[in-house]
Design a protein around this motif. Structure first.
Motif, PDB file in Angstrom:
ATOM      1  N   HIS A 223       0.855  -1.154   0.012  1.00 13.40           N
ATOM      2  CA  HIS A 223      -0.109  -0.098  -0.101  1.00 13.40           C
ATOM      3  C   HIS A 223       0.879   1.347  -0.057  1.00 13.40           C
ATOM      4  CE1 HIS A 223      -3.606  -2.288   1.983  1.00 13.40           C
ATOM      5  NE2 HIS A 223      -3.261  -2.735   0.671  1.00 13.40           N
ATOM      6  N   GLN A 225       3.787   1.639  -1.578  1.00 11.88           N
ATOM      7  CA  GLN A 225       4.187   1.645  -2.912  1.00 11.88           C
ATOM      8  C   GLN A 225       3.042   2.337  -3.773  1.00 11.88           C
ATOM      9  OE1 GLN A 225       7.331   1.488  -4.173  1.00 11.88           O
ATOM     10  NE2 GLN A 225       6.306   1.644  -6.404  1.00 11.88           N
ATOM     11  N   CYS A 226       1.661   1.928  -3.419  1.00 12.79           N
ATOM     12  CA  CYS A 226       0.725   2.211  -4.271  1.00 12.79           C
ATOM     13  C   CYS A 226       0.430   3.889  -4.168  1.00 12.79           C
ATOM     14  CB  CYS A 226      -0.443   1.235  -3.621  1.00 12.79           C
ATOM     15  SG  CYS A 226      -2.050   1.565  -4.704  1.00 12.79           S
ATOM     16  N   MET A 251       3.927  -4.823  -5.244  1.00 11.23           N
ATOM     17  CA  MET A 251       2.886  -3.965  -5.664  1.00 11.23           C
ATOM     18  C   MET A 251       3.340  -2.723  -6.737  1.00 11.23           C
ATOM     19  SD  MET A 251      -0.309  -2.251  -3.582  1.00 11.23           S
ATOM     20  CE  MET A 251      -0.710  -3.975  -2.959  1.00 11.23           C
ATOM     21  N   ARG A 252       2.368  -2.253  -7.586  1.00 13.56           N
ATOM     22  CA  ARG A 252       2.906  -0.999  -8.447  1.00 13.56           C
ATOM     23  C   ARG A 252       2.308   0.298  -8.159  1.00 13.56           C
ATOM     24  NH1 ARG A 252       1.591  -5.283 -12.266  1.00 13.56           N
ATOM     25  NH2 ARG A 252       3.598  -6.331 -12.851  1.00 13.56           N
ATOM     26  N   ARG A 253       2.965   1.245  -8.581  1.00 14.84           N
ATOM     27  CA  ARG A 253       2.306   2.417  -8.136  1.00 14.84           C
ATOM     28  C   ARG A 253       1.194   2.777  -8.691  1.00 14.84           C
ATOM     29  NH1 ARG A 253       3.154   6.242  -3.995  1.00 14.84           N
ATOM     30  NH2 ARG A 253       2.583   8.377  -4.773  1.00 14.84           N
ATOM     31  N   HIS A 255      -1.705   1.013  -8.551  1.00 15.28           N
ATOM     32  CA  HIS A 255      -2.557  -0.221  -8.673  1.00 15.28           C
ATOM     33  C   HIS A 255      -2.577  -0.833  -7.517  1.00 15.28           C
ATOM     34  CE1 HIS A 255      -2.537   0.613 -12.836  1.00 15.28           C
ATOM     35  NE2 HIS A 255      -1.274   1.096 -12.892  1.00 15.28           N
ATOM     36  N   HIS A 256      -3.703  -0.922  -6.925  1.00 17.18           N
ATOM     37  CA  HIS A 256      -3.789  -1.783  -5.549  1.00 17.18           C
ATOM     38  C   HIS A 256      -4.155  -3.235  -5.975  1.00 17.18           C
ATOM     39  CE1 HIS A 256      -6.320  -2.723  -1.698  1.00 17.18           C
ATOM     40  NE2 HIS A 256      -5.027  -3.053  -1.753  1.00 17.18           N
ATOM     41  N   GLU A 257      -3.124  -3.761  -6.304  1.00 18.05           N
ATOM     42  CA  GLU A 257      -3.103  -5.138  -6.513  1.00 18.05           C
ATOM     43  C   GLU A 257      -1.951  -5.761  -6.009  1.00 18.05           C
ATOM     44  OE1 GLU A 257      -2.991  -8.315 -10.657  1.00 18.05           O
ATOM     45  OE2 GLU A 257      -2.667  -5.951 -10.719  1.00 18.05           O
ATOM     46  N   HIS A 258      -2.283  -6.798  -4.939  1.00 18.81           N
ATOM     47  CA  HIS A 258      -1.227  -7.522  -4.265  1.00 18.81           C
ATOM     48  C   HIS A 258      -0.535  -8.699  -5.091  1.00 18.81           C
ATOM     49  CE1 HIS A 258      -2.551  -6.604   0.037  1.00 18.81           C
ATOM     50  NE2 HIS A 258      -3.423  -5.713  -0.704  1.00 18.81           N
TER      51      HIS A 258
END
Length: 323
Positions: A223, A225-226, A251-253, A255-258
């Motif tokens: 989170h 990082q998100c 995670m990617r900036r 994008h809330h994807e674990h």
């Protein structure tokens, strides 16, 4: 599954004063029986487990939950696993509303159901010897909960949000009382899309409540990082005084994807270095709730990744249990 060998003592740790202790969340092992999941994690070398209270594992609403909790506590002790209790089960209270009802629900009776669940979680955590109880705020309701009244001015965005913060503080007060009584901290998680979404929001809640000692923080590294303005390692340092539970994944900036480790953008050695430099001594739990279809595979891959990341720190100070 063949039971894991008994671990009456945890595996030796590095000589650092505050080595990291890694766990794996049962919400990423939802297709396994709880006893099998615990045995798997002990066999893989994890130090503990993030135990999500849910119907498929330890059901907080079961009439015999006290007896089941005692059995799980004995099993954790036999396997040498620490535990944090997590309350993010999707449909534990309502089979039609994901994560519903929440602490922000317009209906007081529905809010009370969530409060009751969290108080149950605190009691279960105390019986398990857990480090903390995790929770989150919930999303801002679309319906602010004001009765229709033509004479009443329409609620503005500010008044709706203010009402939500008041509801959250009022709902958490009895939970914090239970946490104080049992000496098990409540660790609130900033969750993207929720009312309490950021570290700044956590501090806002802390000020509203008067900074109670039982209120702590769950920090999800992904989170950070998100959506946090600071890099994840800086978030760890900023959050250190309130840190009671840590969840970790890639995670990617924006994008809330674990994601499994290596599939995102996070540089993990600086994060682990920052954690090791704090007084944080509870579990750092891998959080892959959408990967239960291959949970044993990702559990087996995640711990070696974290050990490699810890060894990449110049002094090796974050190394936890010997792989």
């Amino acid at each position: 599954m063949t039971p894991a060998p008994h671990r009456t003592n945890p595996r030796p740790h590095a000589t650092n004063a505050h080595p990291l202790r890694f766990g794996y969340g049962t919400n990423g092992l939802a297709d396994l029986r709880l006893d099998d999941a615990l045995a798997l994690l002990a066999d893989l070398g994890y130090d503990g487990v993030g135990l999500t209270l849910d119907h498929m594992h330890l059901d907080p609403l079961a009439p015999d939950v006290a007896a089941r909790t005692r059995k799980v506590a004995r099993r954790l002790d036999t396997l040498g696993l620490g535990v944090t209790v997590e309350t993010g089960a999707r449909y534990v209270l309502d089979p039609r509303r994901k994560h519903g009802p929440s602490l922000l629900d317009p209906d007081p009776a529905d809010r009370a159901r969530r409060v009751d669940l969290l108080i149950r979680a605190v009691r279960i955590a105390a019986d398990l010897g857990a480090h903390a109880v995790h929770c989150f705020s919930g999303v801002l309701p679309a319906d602010p909960g004001h009765p229709a009244d033509p004479a009443r001015p329409a609620a503005t965005a500010d008044t709706v949000e203010d009402t939500a913060w008041k509801r959250l503080a009022e709902a958490l007060t009895p939970v914090l009382d239970a946490a104080t009584h049992t000496a098990v901290p409540l660790a609130v998680e900033p969750e993207p899309g929720h009312l309490l979404a950021t570290l700044a929001d956590f501090h806002h809640l802390r000020r509203i409540l008067g900074d109670p000692p039982a209120l702590g923080l769950t920090l999800d590294i992904g989170h950070c990082q998100c959506l946090e303005p600071l890099p994840p390692a800086d978030c760890v340092r900023a959050a250190a005084p309130w840190l009671r539970h840590v969840q970790i994944e890639d995670m990617r900036r924006g994008h809330h994807e674990h994601l499994p480790f290596g599939d995102g953008e996070i540089d993990f050695p600086p994060v682990l270095e920052a954690l090791a430099a704090t007084d944080y001594q509870a579990l750092t739990v891998v959080e892959l709730p959408r990967h239960s279809h291959a949970g044993p595979h990702f559990a087996a891959q995640s711990l070696p990744f974290l050990h490699r990341a810890a060894r990449a720190i110049p002094d090796g100070g974050a190394e936890g249990s010997t792989p």
